[in-house]
Structure formats: structure tokens, C-alpha cells
Design a protein around this motif. Structure first.
Motif, mmCIF file in Angstrom:
data_model
loop_
_atom_site.group_PDB
_atom_site.id
_atom_site.type_symbol
_atom_site.label_atom_id
_atom_site.label_comp_id
_atom_site.label_asym_id
_atom_site.label_seq_id
_atom_site.Cartn_x
_atom_site.Cartn_y
_atom_site.Cartn_z
ATOM 1 N N ILE A 6 0.837 -1.190 0.000
ATOM 2 C CA ILE A 6 0.000 0.000 0.000
ATOM 3 C C ILE A 6 0.879 1.250 0.000
ATOM 4 N N MET A 7 0.306 2.351 -0.414
ATOM 5 C CA MET A 7 1.046 3.598 -0.474
ATOM 6 C C MET A 7 1.392 4.094 0.924
ATOM 7 N N ASN A 214 -11.090 1.827 2.285
ATOM 8 C CA ASN A 214 -10.214 0.851 1.650
ATOM 9 C C ASN A 214 -9.923 -0.300 2.600
ATOM 10 N N GLU A 247 -6.104 -1.392 -1.264
ATOM 11 C CA GLU A 247 -5.590 -0.031 -1.091
ATOM 12 C C GLU A 247 -5.724 0.404 0.367
ATOM 13 N N GLU A 251 -4.102 6.093 -0.448
ATOM 14 C CA GLU A 251 -4.708 5.973 -1.776
ATOM 15 C C GLU A 251 -6.009 6.748 -1.899
ATOM 16 N N ALA A 254 -4.967 9.890 -3.483
ATOM 17 C CA ALA A 254 -3.972 9.798 -4.554
ATOM 18 C C ALA A 254 -4.702 9.776 -5.890
ATOM 19 N N SER A 257 -5.198 6.407 -7.974
ATOM 20 C CA SER A 257 -5.668 5.197 -7.296
ATOM 21 C C SER A 257 -7.052 4.794 -7.803
#
Length: 281
Positions: A6-7, A214, A247, A251, A254, A257
Motif C-alpha cells: 500500500i502507499m 479501503n 488499497e 490511496e 492519490a 488510485s
């Protein structure tokens, strides 16, 4: 096949940062600002009111973490009124943060047209994390007592409130243990007055509400949204919740995404522009 990582915040914040078209003041404090994002072409443009998160604490985040999705909306022909406010660590909390958000949102009605925005069309408030709480609060604000200072004489009426992994339940937050935002900040946002500050306990409003969560969000997992939906269902209100698989928390804001693409689609649909495509500046 292993899950894609994940980010993290650096994955977003180290990107080239888009810049707003203007910044205006709504008060004397250095944090009482609104960034204005104006699409190209002739207006009036539809616009959204945007509220950042950061556990209600200025030291954790300010409005610029929303710049990438603000820029994305601008490219799709949607203006953005991105609100800064005093966090609980900068003179905010109850009542200061609410006064700031209310004043900045009401200013959209008074001055949005000067920036080419359609202030009389569909009004959307969108907020991430702690800002999701504030977007939902803004939608419920007109239901407060007419004499309530947090309501004001003529509060903006929101048509759609979007919570991006929001933290709507201040009572639950103040009683939490081990949460990433801690218990002190939500407690300071309520100071025991949940009927005026915590959306699950506030008067019902006319605005539609939507939640986007998410499944790998460690700050506001889907259980947070499910709890809010259940609380609203008990009051006879349905709050749709969209969960994106694979995610996390970052995200949600983002622009590339899958979860943001769903949010953008919901905004465009609410504005009657489902087929809008991005334009270059």
C-alpha cells in the motif's frame, strides 16, 4: 500472489506538488485560509468544498496534502474550495475548528462566484480522515438549533457529503485505545458535546452522504465506516459505503488510485457530468 504494497505518505508527498490558482483569507489567523482551484475555460464551474485530515492536528497535516486530487478535479472541470483550519493543537478543537470550517464554507457562497464558481448548483463537501468527520458535520450543521453559534444565521446547505475514510464518531474516538489519532484529539473536538459535534448524534440533515473506505486502511478500516452506516440505519438513514480492495489510507487522496477514481466518478455523477474527461492547463 503477494499483495501489492500500500502507499505510504512519501509515495504521495514527494511527487511534484500542483499549485492552486489563488489563496484567500477568511480570518486573521495564519491558518484561516482557502486555496482556490479554478478549471480552465469559461465558468461558472461546479465546485466542491474540500477538507483535509490529519487527526484534527495542524502539526500532522495541512491542506496541501489534498493538492493532488484538487488538481485532478480541476483538470476534470471541477473547481475546488480547499479549506485550512486551526487544529486542536493550534487553537482549534471545540469550538474553534468548527467555527473555521463553517466560516470558510459559508464564504464559498459569498465569494465563490468571484472565482468563476457556480455557488447555486449542487454543493458537495468532501473530506479525508478527520476531514471526513468535518465534511459530515458541515452537512449536519443546518440542523442545529437556530440560536446555536456553531450553526450561524444562514449556514451553507450541502447536497452531498463524501467521507474519504472518515472518523465520524467522536464519542468512539474519545473512548478508543491505541488508535493512530489517539483519544485526546477527538475528545478535544467534542468536549463532551457530542450532539453538536459528532455526526452520528447530530440532527439529521437533508444532504446525501457517501463513505469510501479501503480494505487495507490501517487508520480507518472498513469497520469504521460500517459502524457509522449501522448507526445511521438505526435512525432510518442509508449511507452507502464503497470499499476498494488492496488499497490503504493514502490511496484515498492519490489521483491515480482506484479508490479515487470511484470518488471522482461519484462527484461527476452528482454534478451531472459523468462523461467529463480531463483537460490540460
Amino acid at each position: 500472489m503477494p499483495d501489492k504494497p500500500i502507499m505510504t505518505w512519501p509515495d504521495l508527498l514527494t511527487r511534484a506538488r500542483p499549485v492552486a490558482d489563488a489563496t484567500i483569507r477568511y480570518g486573521d489567523d495564519a491558518l484561516q485560509l482557502v486555496d482556490v482551484w479554478v478549471p480552465s475555460g469559461n465558468g461558472p464551474h461546479p465546485a466542491v468544498i474540500m477538507i483535509h485530515g490529519g487527526c484534527w492536528q495542524t502539526a500532522i497535516a495541512e491542506r496541501d496534502i489534498m493538492n493532488w486530487i484538487a488538481d485532478d478535479l480541476r483538470a476534470h472541470g471541477i473547481g475546488v474550495w480547499n479549506i485550512e483550519y486551526r487544529g486542536v493543537d493550534r487553537g482549534g478543537g471545540m469550538p474553534g475548528t468548527y467555527q473555521d470550517v463553517a466560516r470558510a464554507a459559508d464564504l464559498f457562497l459569498a465569494e465563490g462566484a468571484k472565482h468563476g464558481f457556480d455557488t447555486g448548483g449542487v454543493r458537495i463537501a468532501i473530506g479525508h480522515s478527520a476531514g471526513g468527520h468535518l465534511a459530515l458535520w458541515l452537512a449536519r450543521r443546518p440542523g442545529l438549533a437556530a440560536s446555536d453559534a456553531l450553526r450561524g444565521a444562514d449556514p451553507i446547505r450541502i447536497d452531498l457529503a463524501i467521507s474519504q475514510g472518515g472518523l465520524p464518531d467522536l464519542r468512539a474516538g474519545a473512548a478508543s485505545s491505541g488508535h493512530a489519532c489517539g483519544a485526546d484529539a477527538p475528545a478535544a473536538m467534542a468536549r463532551g458535546d457530542y450532539a453538536r459535534t459528532s455526526p452520528p448524534e447530530m440532527p439529521l440533515g437533508r444532504a446525501r452522504e457517501m463513505q469510501f473506505n479501503n480494505d487495507r486502511d490501517r487508520v480507518t478500516p472498513p469497520a469504521t465506516g460500517t459502524a457509522y452506516s449501522a448507526a445511521m440505519m438505526a435512525r432510518g438513514v442509508t449511507v452507502p459505503m464503497e470499499v476498494t480492495q488492496g488499497e490503504g489510507h493514502v490511496e484515498l487522496i492519490a489521483p491515480d488510485s482506484r479508490s479515487w477514481s470511484k470518488q471522482r466518478a461519484a462527484i461527476l455523477a452528482a454534478l451531472g457530468r459523468p462523461g467529463a474527461t480531463p483537460t490540460s492547463r
